[in-house]
Design a protein around this motif. Structure first.
Motif, PDB file in Angstrom:
ATOM      1  N   LEU A 103     -36.460  21.646  23.865  1.00 51.37           N
ATOM      2  CA  LEU A 103     -37.462  20.586  23.753  1.00 51.37           C
ATOM      3  C   LEU A 103     -38.005  20.193  25.125  1.00 51.37           C
ATOM      4  O   LEU A 103     -39.215  19.948  25.271  1.00 51.37           O
ATOM      5  N   ILE A 104     -37.143  20.133  26.139  1.00 49.84           N
ATOM      6  CA  ILE A 104     -37.599  19.788  27.493  1.00 49.84           C
ATOM      7  C   ILE A 104     -38.592  20.832  28.005  1.00 49.84           C
ATOM      8  O   ILE A 104     -39.652  20.492  28.546  1.00 49.84           O
ATOM      9  N   ILE A 105     -38.263  22.111  27.825  1.00 50.01           N
ATOM     10  CA  ILE A 105     -39.153  23.186  28.283  1.00 50.01           C
ATOM     11  C   ILE A 105     -40.446  23.196  27.476  1.00 50.01           C
ATOM     12  O   ILE A 105     -41.517  23.503  28.009  1.00 50.01           O
ATOM     13  N   SER A 106     -40.374  22.838  26.208  1.00 50.41           N
ATOM     14  CA  SER A 106     -41.569  22.837  25.343  1.00 50.41           C
ATOM     15  C   SER A 106     -42.444  21.608  25.556  1.00 50.41           C
ATOM     16  O   SER A 106     -43.564  21.549  25.033  1.00 50.41           O
ATOM     17  N   GLY A 107     -41.944  20.630  26.317  1.00 47.96           N
ATOM     18  CA  GLY A 107     -42.662  19.359  26.479  1.00 47.96           C
ATOM     19  C   GLY A 107     -44.065  19.514  27.011  1.00 47.96           C
ATOM     20  O   GLY A 107     -45.006  18.850  26.540  1.00 47.96           O
ATOM     21  N   GLY A 108     -44.261  20.385  28.005  1.00 43.69           N
ATOM     22  CA  GLY A 108     -45.596  20.583  28.580  1.00 43.69           C
ATOM     23  C   GLY A 108     -46.573  21.142  27.566  1.00 43.69           C
ATOM     24  O   GLY A 108     -47.725  20.694  27.469  1.00 43.69           O
ATOM     25  N   ILE A 109     -46.118  22.129  26.789  1.00 46.35           N
ATOM     26  CA  ILE A 109     -46.959  22.736  25.753  1.00 46.35           C
ATOM     27  C   ILE A 109     -47.318  21.703  24.693  1.00 46.35           C
ATOM     28  O   ILE A 109     -48.478  21.593  24.287  1.00 46.35           O
ATOM     29  N   ILE A 110     -46.305  20.936  24.265  1.00 47.17           N
ATOM     30  CA  ILE A 110     -46.533  19.905  23.234  1.00 47.17           C
ATOM     31  C   ILE A 110     -47.559  18.886  23.712  1.00 47.17           C
ATOM     32  O   ILE A 110     -48.487  18.520  22.976  1.00 47.17           O
ATOM     33  N   PHE A 111     -47.441  18.437  24.951  1.00 45.02           N
ATOM     34  CA  PHE A 111     -48.351  17.415  25.469  1.00 45.02           C
ATOM     35  C   PHE A 111     -49.764  17.961  25.662  1.00 45.02           C
ATOM     36  O   PHE A 111     -50.738  17.228  25.476  1.00 45.02           O
ATOM     37  N   ASN A 112     -49.908  19.232  26.042  1.00 45.54           N
ATOM     38  CA  ASN A 112     -51.248  19.813  26.157  1.00 45.54           C
ATOM     39  C   ASN A 112     -51.924  19.918  24.798  1.00 45.54           C
ATOM     40  O   ASN A 112     -53.132  19.682  24.667  1.00 45.54           O
ATOM     41  N   ILE A 113     -51.145  20.258  23.776  1.00 45.48           N
ATOM     42  CA  ILE A 113     -51.695  20.303  22.417  1.00 45.48           C
ATOM     43  C   ILE A 113     -52.117  18.903  21.979  1.00 45.48           C
ATOM     44  O   ILE A 113     -53.209  18.709  21.428  1.00 45.48           O
ATOM     45  N   LEU A 114     -51.240  17.920  22.237  1.00 41.81           N
ATOM     46  CA  LEU A 114     -51.548  16.536  21.861  1.00 41.81           C
ATOM     47  C   LEU A 114     -52.790  16.025  22.590  1.00 41.81           C
ATOM     48  O   LEU A 114     -53.600  15.294  22.003  1.00 41.81           O
ATOM     49  N   LEU A 115     -52.949  16.405  23.863  1.00 40.22           N
ATOM     50  CA  LEU A 115     -54.137  15.975  24.618  1.00 40.22           C
ATOM     51  C   LEU A 115     -55.407  16.524  23.983  1.00 40.22           C
ATOM     52  O   LEU A 115     -56.401  15.803  23.816  1.00 40.22           O
ATOM     53  N   SER A 116     -55.390  17.812  23.618  1.00 40.10           N
ATOM     54  CA  SER A 116     -56.556  18.425  22.994  1.00 40.10           C
ATOM     55  C   SER A 116     -56.901  17.727  21.675  1.00 40.10           C
ATOM     56  O   SER A 116     -58.057  17.361  21.429  1.00 40.10           O
ATOM     57  N   VAL A 117     -55.895  17.523  20.850  1.00 41.17           N
ATOM     58  CA  VAL A 117     -56.115  16.856  19.554  1.00 41.17           C
ATOM     59  C   VAL A 117     -56.595  15.426  19.777  1.00 41.17           C
ATOM     60  O   VAL A 117     -57.512  14.947  19.073  1.00 41.17           O
ATOM     61  N   PHE A 118     -56.027  14.738  20.755  1.00 43.52           N
ATOM     62  CA  PHE A 118     -56.405  13.346  21.052  1.00 43.52           C
ATOM     63  C   PHE A 118     -57.883  13.256  21.451  1.00 43.52           C
ATOM     64  O   PHE A 118     -58.614  12.390  20.943  1.00 43.52           O
ATOM     65  N   ILE A 119     -58.328  14.129  22.355  1.00 46.04           N
ATOM     66  CA  ILE A 119     -59.721  14.082  22.825  1.00 46.04           C
ATOM     67  C   ILE A 119     -60.679  14.376  21.683  1.00 46.04           C
ATOM     68  O   ILE A 119     -61.648  13.632  21.460  1.00 46.04           O
ATOM     69  N   PHE A 120     -60.417  15.439  20.934  1.00 47.09           N
ATOM     70  CA  PHE A 120     -61.304  15.792  19.820  1.00 47.09           C
ATOM     71  C   PHE A 120     -61.300  14.692  18.759  1.00 47.09           C
ATOM     72  O   PHE A 120     -62.360  14.363  18.195  1.00 47.09           O
ATOM     73  N   SER A 121     -60.143  14.119  18.484  1.00 48.17           N
ATOM     74  CA  SER A 121     -60.041  13.054  17.470  1.00 48.17           C
ATOM     75  C   SER A 121     -60.820  11.816  17.898  1.00 48.17           C
ATOM     76  O   SER A 121     -61.500  11.190  17.075  1.00 48.17           O
ATOM     77  N   CYS A 122     -60.733  11.465  19.188  1.00 43.04           N
ATOM     78  CA  CYS A 122     -61.475  10.297  19.695  1.00 43.04           C
ATOM     79  C   CYS A 122     -62.972  10.496  19.560  1.00 43.04           C
ATOM     80  O   CYS A 122     -63.705   9.583  19.156  1.00 43.04           O
ATOM     81  N   PHE A 123     -63.446  11.681  19.893  1.00 42.12           N
ATOM     82  CA  PHE A 123     -64.870  11.982  19.746  1.00 42.12           C
ATOM     83  C   PHE A 123     -65.309  11.835  18.291  1.00 42.12           C
ATOM     84  O   PHE A 123     -66.348  11.226  17.989  1.00 42.12           O
TER      85      PHE A 123
END
Length: 443
Positions: A103-123
């Protein structure tokens, strides 16, 4: 020069956001599982750093080399001097269970996915989405040179892609890019165009762009100042009906007419419809042989091509934001697959930071900035998921193998693979940068 600086600033800010979010993912998961983080840096800092400050057990800083960033997690890399002491402590990475390390190693990947979804969702939540229904493309499509190579013609009406109806024109280019066949209505005749062996045409050009757009009537959007069109009285919103005795119905016919004949220093008679009145203008063209007008695009003709406005609730915007991120990922996987097929010439579109900078507008536009940042974020997540040692995906692979076989892999093997992976990735990055510079001179 000013536009180049604006592009570079946007790229630098976008990359900085992506790096911080990625490393923050590792950092937060490490904190949750009580693993000590020794360093958190934006950009690399060989020899020296621009800024650094130690807070608690972590040194935060900014490096001078903007090719990435990193966090140093205690115990993730074996240090012969300190490992025997630290491995017994519960704040060491290697003292944690395989699931927690995963989970620690996957954290960066998870957060990049969440950032993409967050930006598109806000728009989508704030602005909704404007879509042009395919059924509203009443005059068919207009195509560029790529569209003609694929087999389309001006005026074709797209019926199906892969034998499926695509309800919105916005989705047609993507569906065609990923599809195998397109069915069109060409002047009443139903024709099926095969896309097999034509993928190379999508990539064999300087820039990926739309190759189809709605066909529109030739209505003047803007008369260029000091042009022949202005001199002889053409005005904005005039609809061109004919040039000399040639009937003009669509914008592409007007362009083709002037391309097919040399009208430099010649006279033409332009027939126009101005607010319901029929007018004719005799215009003496200059040495360039152009009128000096810009025509309206389909986005300027909402009364002819009515858009459908979609509004999304909070939860709907999240769902469609996830779908948008997934669509971007599918496109990127499709592109990556084609890179390894030389005949597609997709390798021509491979680029480094130079190519990324070109995608940003020359004038600051927050909508474009965040859209590109969301796209790059999901791309960064995908690249880090690749099972290559020294990338997150490499560490994830080793941990998964450990879970499957029920025991830890020899640390020397992991360290050697990581070094090889790092050298390989570095060589690939250097090659891509050289290729990107080389493209400037050959394309």
């Amino acid at each position: 020069m000013g536009s180049i600086i604006i592009k570079l600033i946007q790229l630098l800010l976008s990359i900085s956001i992506l790096i911080v979010i990625h490393e923050l993912g590792h950092f937060i998961l490490a904190q949750i599982f009580k693993v000590r983080v020794e360093r958190f840096f934006l950009f690399f800092d060989p020899w020296f750093s621009i800024f650094k400050k130690k807070i608690g057990h972590t040194t935060y800083g900014i490096g001078w080399l903007p090719l990435g960033g990193y966090i140093k997690i205690s115990g993730i890399i074996k240090d012969e001097k300190t490992f025997l002491k630290s491995s017994e402590k519960n704040w060491d990475f290697r003292s944690k269970s395989a699931i927690k390390r995963l989970l620690i190693i996957s954290g960066g990947i998870i957060f990049n996915i969440l950032l993409s979804v967050f930006i598109f969702s806000c728009f989508l939540f704030n602005n909704g989405e404007e879509c042009l229904p395919t059924k509203n493309i009443k005059y068919g499509i207009e195509v560029d040179s790529l569209g003609r190579k694929i087999g389309f013609k001006n005026g074709d009406k797209i019926i199906f892609v892969n034998n499926k109806y695509v309800p919105y024109f916005n989705d047609l280019p993507k569906e065609i890019l990923l599809g195998n066949s397109v069915t069109v209505n060409r002047m009443g005749k139903i024709i099926k165009i095969s896309l097999n062996n034509k993928k190379k045409f999508f990539f064999d050009r300087k820039k990926i762009s739309f190759f189809i757009k709605p066909r529109v009537p030739p209505i003047i959007n803007y008369v260029v100042k000091n042009s022949q069109a202005e001199k002889y009285g053409l005005k904005n919103n005039d609809e061109i009906l004919a040039i000399n005795s040639k009937l003009i119905v669509f914008s592409d016919q007007l362009r083709d007419f002037f391309l097919s004949k040399n009208y430099k220093n010649k006279d033409v008679i332009v027939s126009v419809n101005r607010n319901g009145k029929f007018l004719q203008k005799k215009i003496s063209l200059d040495s360039e042989g152009v009128l000096g007008i810009l025509l309206k695009d389909f986005t300027d003709l909402n009364y002819i091509f009515p858009f459908q406005k979609k509004k999304y609730s909070f939860f709907e915007s999240i769902f469609h934001g996830m779908k948008k991120s997934l669509d971007v990922l599918k496109n990127q996987i499709f592109f990556l697959k084609n890179i390894f097929h030389v005949e597609t010439k997709a390798y021509k579109q491979v680029g480094s930071f130079f190519s990324m900078a070109k995608e940003f507008p020359s004038e600051w536009d927050w909508n474009v900035f965040f859209t590109l940042t969301a796209t790059l974020s999901i791309w960064l997540a995908f690249l880090n998921l690749l099972p290559i040692p020294s990338l997150d995906g490499g560490y994830i692979l080793f941990i998964l193998i450990e879970i499957i076989i029920g025991k830890k892999i020899n640390e020397k093997i992991i360290d050697q693979c990581t070094i090889i992976g790092f050298i390989t990735i570095s060589l690939i990055m250097i090659t891509i940068i050289i290729w990107d510079i080389f493209k400037i001179f050959i394309y």
